[in-house]
Scaffold this motif. Structure first.
Motif: not given
Length: 237
Positions: A155-173
């Motif tokens: 698990v992780a806080p939502a803000v941390v997970r969204s940052e990781r997902t954005a970096a890994e998938m090339g998505l906007t925040p």
């Protein structure tokens, strides 16, 4: 490092370990195995691959530890001699009842529920055989009661997970936030629909790791040491 999520590794594992029936001889102990549940953006696949590499060193088996992640459904379909195209009906979420019913009525595919149960049974066979890491799909629920296993949730806080997902998938925040919410809802619905339980129920896991505050190497070390302790293998302090 092994390219663990590949279908080739899964095929090799089945060829070595599982017969068509997929059962161990009577009286043979189960495991060791690990299940990994993860929030979206908590780097579950990365953790699983790193864990497999460590376990190859610290708890080796006949063949390298194998990660069953996105390859699990394809492996089940192949073992049942079914079309790989059926995988699209089996996301980690309950399938639309309308889509499933139409497909079954037209003879396009077997019962979706039967396919899900076949996937669950394959997970149980793999758990009994051991030396495998099962990622997602309520694997901890499917293998509940099978000895020699370790159940981990990341698990992780939502803000941390969204940052990781954005970096890994090339998505906007914003896109990453939306993606994680959608995936989390899908996984929660899948576990609730198939196993009638809550994916967030802490008592369903042996280790609950916050990957935002626990170093990745330490997270792997915690899992390895806990599993070794569970199967009675001494660890070095």
């Amino acid at each position: 490092m092994h390219l663990q999520p590949s279908l080739g590794h899964a095929e090799a594992y089945l060829n070595v370990h599982l017969s068509r029936a997929g059962r161990r001889p009577s009286g043979h102990e189960s495991g060791p195995f690990v299940t990994v549940s993860r929030e979206s953006g908590a780097s579950g696949s990365t953790f699983a691959r790193a864990l497999a590499t460590r376990l190859d060193r610290d708890l080796p088996g006949e063949t390298p530890w194998t990660v069953f992640d996105r390859n699990l459904v394809e492996t089940m379909l192949q073992s049942e001699h079914l079309s790989p195209r059926l995988a699209r009906f089996l996301p980690e979420d309950h399938v639309s009842e309308i889509d499933a019913s139409i497909g079954e009525l037209l003879g396009l595919h077997p019962s979706i529920w039967n396919l899900i149960q076949q996937t669950n049974e394959l997970m149980r066979q793999i758990a009994r055989t051991g030396y495998a890491i099962l990622v997602g799909r309520g694997a901890n629920c499917a293998t509940d009661g099978i000895g020699g296993g370790l159940h981990v949730r990341l698990v992780a806080p939502a803000v941390v997970r969204s940052e990781r997902t954005a970096a890994e998938m090339g998505l906007t925040p914003e896109g990453a936030v939306h993606y994680n919410l959608r995936v989390e809802a899908a996984r929660r619905n899948y576990v609730r629909s198939v196993f009638a339980t809550d994916i967030d129920r802490a008592s369903a896991y042996d280790l609950l790791i916050n990957v935002a505050t626990v170093d990745p190497d330490l997270a792997v070390d915690l899992a390895v040491r806990t599993l070794l302790n569970r199967v009675g293998v001494p660890t070095v302090a």
